[in-house]
Design a protein around this motif. Sequence first.
Motif, PDB file in Angstrom:
ATOM      1  N   UNK A  84      32.705   2.180 -14.602  1.00 54.96           N
ATOM      2  CA  UNK A  84      33.860   1.735 -15.159  1.00 54.96           C
ATOM      3  C   UNK A  84      35.060   1.584 -14.357  1.00 54.96           C
ATOM      4  N   UNK A  85      36.209   1.187 -15.096  1.00 57.71           N
ATOM      5  CA  UNK A  85      37.296   0.952 -14.229  1.00 57.71           C
ATOM      6  C   UNK A  85      38.369   2.170 -14.653  1.00 57.71           C
ATOM      7  N   UNK A  86      39.277   2.525 -13.744  1.00 54.18           N
ATOM      8  CA  UNK A  86      40.492   2.955 -13.810  1.00 54.18           C
ATOM      9  C   UNK A  86      41.556   2.043 -14.283  1.00 54.18           C
ATOM     10  N   UNK A  87      42.667   2.610 -14.826  1.00 64.18           N
ATOM     11  CA  UNK A  87      43.939   1.790 -15.352  1.00 64.18           C
ATOM     12  C   UNK A  87      44.222   1.035 -14.187  1.00 64.18           C
ATOM     13  N   UNK A  88      44.162   1.250 -13.192  1.00 62.19           N
ATOM     14  CA  UNK A  88      44.683   0.386 -11.745  1.00 62.19           C
ATOM     15  C   UNK A  88      43.837  -0.750 -11.558  1.00 62.19           C
ATOM     16  N   UNK A 110      36.790  12.289 -13.155  1.00 58.83           N
ATOM     17  CA  UNK A 110      36.503  11.563 -11.944  1.00 58.83           C
ATOM     18  C   UNK A 110      37.953  11.099 -11.544  1.00 58.83           C
ATOM     19  N   UNK A 111      38.299  11.625 -10.202  1.00 61.61           N
ATOM     20  CA  UNK A 111      39.568  11.299  -9.487  1.00 61.61           C
ATOM     21  C   UNK A 111      39.580   9.807  -8.944  1.00 61.61           C
ATOM     22  N   UNK A 112      40.493   8.946  -9.096  1.00 67.87           N
ATOM     23  CA  UNK A 112      40.528   7.691  -8.859  1.00 67.87           C
ATOM     24  C   UNK A 112      41.502   7.863  -7.300  1.00 67.87           C
ATOM     25  N   UNK A 113      41.314   6.646  -6.474  1.00 65.90           N
ATOM     26  CA  UNK A 113      42.165   7.097  -5.412  1.00 65.90           C
ATOM     27  C   UNK A 113      43.444   6.779  -5.616  1.00 65.90           C
ATOM     28  N   UNK A 114      44.053   6.183  -6.917  1.00 67.85           N
ATOM     29  CA  UNK A 114      45.393   6.035  -7.073  1.00 67.85           C
ATOM     30  C   UNK A 114      45.974   7.140  -7.619  1.00 67.85           C
ATOM     31  N   UNK A 115      45.229   8.415  -7.603  1.00 67.15           N
ATOM     32  CA  UNK A 115      45.621   9.494  -8.177  1.00 67.15           C
ATOM     33  C   UNK A 115      45.420  10.040  -9.485  1.00 67.15           C
ATOM     34  N   UNK A 116      44.930   9.061 -10.541  1.00 62.36           N
ATOM     35  CA  UNK A 116      44.959   9.366 -11.494  1.00 62.36           C
ATOM     36  C   UNK A 116      43.558  10.076 -11.856  1.00 62.36           C
ATOM     37  N   UNK A 117      43.422  10.884 -12.760  1.00 61.43           N
ATOM     38  CA  UNK A 117      42.157  11.663 -13.162  1.00 61.43           C
ATOM     39  C   UNK A 117      41.463  10.839 -14.581  1.00 61.43           C
ATOM     40  N   UNK A 118      40.329  10.370 -14.384  1.00 56.16           N
ATOM     41  CA  UNK A 118      39.882   9.742 -15.264  1.00 56.16           C
ATOM     42  C   UNK A 118      38.866  10.556 -16.008  1.00 56.16           C
ATOM     43  N   UNK A 119      39.090  10.768 -17.464  1.00 59.23           N
ATOM     44  CA  UNK A 119      38.052  11.243 -18.479  1.00 59.23           C
ATOM     45  C   UNK A 119      37.010  10.349 -18.661  1.00 59.23           C
ATOM     46  N   UNK A 120      35.761  10.533 -18.056  1.00 57.82           N
ATOM     47  CA  UNK A 120      34.569   9.525 -18.151  1.00 57.82           C
ATOM     48  C   UNK A 120      34.594   9.070 -19.726  1.00 57.82           C
ATOM     49  N   UNK A 121      34.334  10.207 -20.410  1.00 59.04           N
ATOM     50  CA  UNK A 121      33.982   9.707 -21.834  1.00 59.04           C
ATOM     51  C   UNK A 121      35.098   8.962 -22.706  1.00 59.04           C
ATOM     52  N   UNK A 122      36.036   9.050 -22.197  1.00 56.80           N
ATOM     53  CA  UNK A 122      37.265   8.074 -22.823  1.00 56.80           C
ATOM     54  C   UNK A 122      37.330   6.578 -22.384  1.00 56.80           C
ATOM     55  N   UNK A 123      36.320   6.451 -21.188  1.00 60.60           N
ATOM     56  CA  UNK A 123      36.516   4.838 -20.638  1.00 60.60           C
ATOM     57  C   UNK A 123      35.528   4.161 -21.106  1.00 60.60           C
ATOM     58  N   UNK A 124      35.857   2.878 -21.228  1.00 60.19           N
ATOM     59  CA  UNK A 124      34.745   2.131 -21.680  1.00 60.19           C
ATOM     60  C   UNK A 124      33.767   1.703 -20.462  1.00 60.19           C
TER      61      UNK A 124
END
Length: 71
Positions: A5-9, A22-36
Amino acid sequence: MYLIFRCDCGRGMYAKEGVATRKCVCGKTIKVKTRRIIKKVEDYQTASDEVRDLQEEKYGGTFFTTADKVK
Ligand SMILES: [Zn+2]
């Protein structure tokens, strides 16, 4: 299985199936279930290859496609 998946960045990421965040290197924590989910793959190696391909797609890549990458 690993989820791609992709982070917002825009960065490509992967997570083992069942992992909640999952934490992205940009600092954002991604909730895997909410990602496409872009793709599901079988193993870690394939996941890391897919993420690398995503990075090259977004950033243009400094590498030319090599013969062994042509499917
Ligand atoms: Zn990010």
